[in-house]
Design a protein around this motif. Sequence first.
Motif, PDB file in Angstrom:
ATOM      1  N   MET A 156       0.845  -1.178   0.000  1.00  0.00           N
ATOM      2  CA  MET A 156       0.000   0.000   0.000  1.00  0.00           C
ATOM      3  C   MET A 156       0.890   1.242   0.000  1.00  0.00           C
ATOM      4  SD  MET A 156      -2.989   1.019   2.630  1.00  0.00           S
ATOM      5  CE  MET A 156      -4.403   1.065   1.588  1.00  0.00           C
ATOM      6  N   ASP A 157       0.541   2.193  -0.814  1.00  0.00           N
ATOM      7  CA  ASP A 157       1.329   3.422  -0.922  1.00  0.00           C
ATOM      8  C   ASP A 157       1.407   4.150   0.414  1.00  0.00           C
ATOM      9  OD1 ASP A 157       1.727   2.978  -3.597  1.00  0.00           O
ATOM     10  OD2 ASP A 157       0.133   4.322  -4.259  1.00  0.00           O
ATOM     11  N   GLY A 158       2.618   4.560   0.785  1.00  0.00           N
ATOM     12  CA  GLY A 158       2.829   5.341   1.981  1.00  0.00           C
ATOM     13  C   GLY A 158       2.904   4.548   3.267  1.00  0.00           C
ATOM     14  N   CYS A 159       2.694   3.248   3.219  1.00  0.00           N
ATOM     15  CA  CYS A 159       2.746   2.423   4.436  1.00  0.00           C
ATOM     16  C   CYS A 159       4.201   2.039   4.711  1.00  0.00           C
ATOM     17  CB  CYS A 159       1.895   1.172   4.274  1.00  0.00           C
ATOM     18  SG  CYS A 159       2.046   0.024   5.662  1.00  0.00           S
ATOM     19  N   ILE A 160       4.736   2.511   5.831  1.00  0.00           N
ATOM     20  CA  ILE A 160       6.133   2.248   6.151  1.00  0.00           C
ATOM     21  C   ILE A 160       6.398   0.755   6.314  1.00  0.00           C
ATOM     22  CG2 ILE A 160       5.817   2.635   8.634  1.00  0.00           C
ATOM     23  CD1 ILE A 160       8.979   3.394   6.514  1.00  0.00           C
ATOM     24  N   PHE A 161       5.440   0.008   6.853  1.00  0.00           N
ATOM     25  CA  PHE A 161       5.654  -1.436   7.014  1.00  0.00           C
ATOM     26  C   PHE A 161       5.684  -2.137   5.653  1.00  0.00           C
ATOM     27  CE2 PHE A 161       3.877  -1.601  11.618  1.00  0.00           C
ATOM     28  CZ  PHE A 161       4.977  -0.906  12.061  1.00  0.00           C
ATOM     29  N   ARG A 213       1.228  -9.277   4.024  1.00  0.00           N
ATOM     30  CA  ARG A 213       0.115  -8.710   3.265  1.00  0.00           C
ATOM     31  C   ARG A 213      -0.420  -7.521   4.062  1.00  0.00           C
ATOM     32  NH1 ARG A 213      -5.284  -9.654   3.661  1.00  0.00           N
ATOM     33  NH2 ARG A 213      -4.998 -11.450   5.026  1.00  0.00           N
ATOM     34  N   HIS A 214      -0.718  -6.432   3.392  1.00  0.00           N
ATOM     35  CA  HIS A 214      -1.231  -5.258   4.095  1.00  0.00           C
ATOM     36  C   HIS A 214      -2.609  -5.572   4.678  1.00  0.00           C
ATOM     37  CE1 HIS A 214      -1.416  -1.008   5.138  1.00  0.00           C
ATOM     38  NE2 HIS A 214      -2.719  -1.147   4.930  1.00  0.00           N
ATOM     39  N   VAL A 215      -2.670  -5.539   6.001  1.00  0.00           N
ATOM     40  CA  VAL A 215      -3.910  -5.727   6.753  1.00  0.00           C
ATOM     41  C   VAL A 215      -3.999  -4.520   7.679  1.00  0.00           C
ATOM     42  CG1 VAL A 215      -5.134  -7.187   8.404  1.00  0.00           C
ATOM     43  CG2 VAL A 215      -3.696  -8.248   6.645  1.00  0.00           C
ATOM     44  N   ARG A 216      -5.010  -3.720   7.533  1.00  0.00           N
ATOM     45  CA  ARG A 216      -5.100  -2.447   8.256  1.00  0.00           C
ATOM     46  C   ARG A 216      -5.140  -2.621   9.769  1.00  0.00           C
ATOM     47  NH1 ARG A 216      -6.531   2.963   7.784  1.00  0.00           N
ATOM     48  NH2 ARG A 216      -7.814   3.744   9.492  1.00  0.00           N
ATOM     49  N   ASP A 217      -5.932  -3.566  10.264  1.00  0.00           N
ATOM     50  CA  ASP A 217      -6.114  -3.715  11.707  1.00  0.00           C
ATOM     51  C   ASP A 217      -6.643  -5.111  12.022  1.00  0.00           C
ATOM     52  OD1 ASP A 217      -8.876  -3.544  11.021  1.00  0.00           O
ATOM     53  OD2 ASP A 217      -8.836  -1.385  11.330  1.00  0.00           O
ATOM     54  N   ILE A 218      -6.899  -5.363  13.297  1.00  0.00           N
ATOM     55  CA  ILE A 218      -7.336  -6.688  13.729  1.00  0.00           C
ATOM     56  C   ILE A 218      -8.668  -7.082  13.109  1.00  0.00           C
ATOM     57  CG2 ILE A 218      -8.554  -5.995  15.833  1.00  0.00           C
ATOM     58  CD1 ILE A 218      -7.050  -8.430  17.185  1.00  0.00           C
ATOM     59  N   TYR A 219      -9.507  -6.113  12.783  1.00  0.00           N
ATOM     60  CA  TYR A 219     -10.821  -6.401  12.223  1.00  0.00           C
ATOM     61  C   TYR A 219     -10.713  -7.035  10.833  1.00  0.00           C
ATOM     62  CZ  TYR A 219     -11.564  -2.779  15.726  1.00  0.00           C
ATOM     63  OH  TYR A 219     -11.522  -2.023  16.872  1.00  0.00           O
ATOM     64  N   ALA A 220      -9.634  -6.750  10.125  1.00  0.00           N
ATOM     65  CA  ALA A 220      -9.429  -7.275   8.776  1.00  0.00           C
ATOM     66  C   ALA A 220      -8.534  -8.519   8.762  1.00  0.00           C
ATOM     67  CB  ALA A 220      -8.830  -6.190   7.889  1.00  0.00           C
ATOM     68  N   LEU A 221      -8.102  -8.961   9.926  1.00  0.00           N
ATOM     69  CA  LEU A 221      -7.184 -10.091  10.036  1.00  0.00           C
ATOM     70  C   LEU A 221      -7.950 -11.407   9.896  1.00  0.00           C
ATOM     71  CD1 LEU A 221      -4.119 -10.376  10.759  1.00  0.00           C
ATOM     72  CD2 LEU A 221      -4.856 -10.697  13.116  1.00  0.00           C
ATOM     73  N   SER A 222      -7.484 -12.290   9.016  1.00  0.00           N
ATOM     74  CA  SER A 222      -8.125 -13.596   8.882  1.00  0.00           C
ATOM     75  C   SER A 222      -7.742 -14.488  10.060  1.00  0.00           C
ATOM     76  CB  SER A 222      -7.691 -14.270   7.571  1.00  0.00           C
ATOM     77  OG  SER A 222      -6.336 -14.683   7.658  1.00  0.00           O
ATOM     78  N   ASP A 223      -8.544 -15.486  10.315  1.00  0.00           N
ATOM     79  CA  ASP A 223      -8.251 -16.424  11.401  1.00  0.00           C
ATOM     80  C   ASP A 223      -6.911 -17.119  11.175  1.00  0.00           C
ATOM     81  OD1 ASP A 223     -10.681 -15.754  12.543  1.00  0.00           O
ATOM     82  OD2 ASP A 223     -11.684 -17.617  11.953  1.00  0.00           O
TER      83      ASP A 223
END
Length: 129
Positions: A1-6, A41-51
Motif C-alpha cells: 500500500m502506498d505510503g505504508c512504512i511497514f 500482506r497489508h492488513v489495516r487492523d485486527i478487524y481485517a485479520l483472517s483467522d
Amino acid sequence: MDGCIFCQIIAREAPAPILAENEQIIVFLSLERHPLIVPKRHVRDIYALSDDLGAAIMREAIRLARAVKAGLRCDGVYLAQANEPAAGQDVFHFHLHIYPSWHGDRYGIHHLDAAPEVQARIAAALRPI
C-alpha cells in the motif's frame, strides 16, 4: 500500500533490522528496538485479520516471546497491539509489539538503547528464533 512504512520495509524499500520472516509474516526491530510481528500482506487492523493469519502471528508471538526472554534475559514479556486512533494505532498496518520487560519498568514497556552497537546486540540475541 502506498505510503505504508511497514509495506516499504517488507518490500525492502525502507530499512529495518529484520529478525525473521516466512511467507506470511516478517519480524523486525521497531524504532524503539523491540520486535514487531507484521503480516506481509497489508492488513489495516485486527478487524481485517483472517483467522489463519491471526493464528500464524500468535504462533510467531509465542516463539518470539521465548526468544526475547532467553536472549535479552528480561524478567517478562509484554505484548501490545492497538486498533484505530482511539486506541493509539498510528501505523495502519496490523502489528504486534513484543516488549522485553524488567522489574521496575512502568507498564512493562522498556525502550532499548538505539545505538547501532546495541541494536546489533539485540538482533544477535534474537537471531536464533
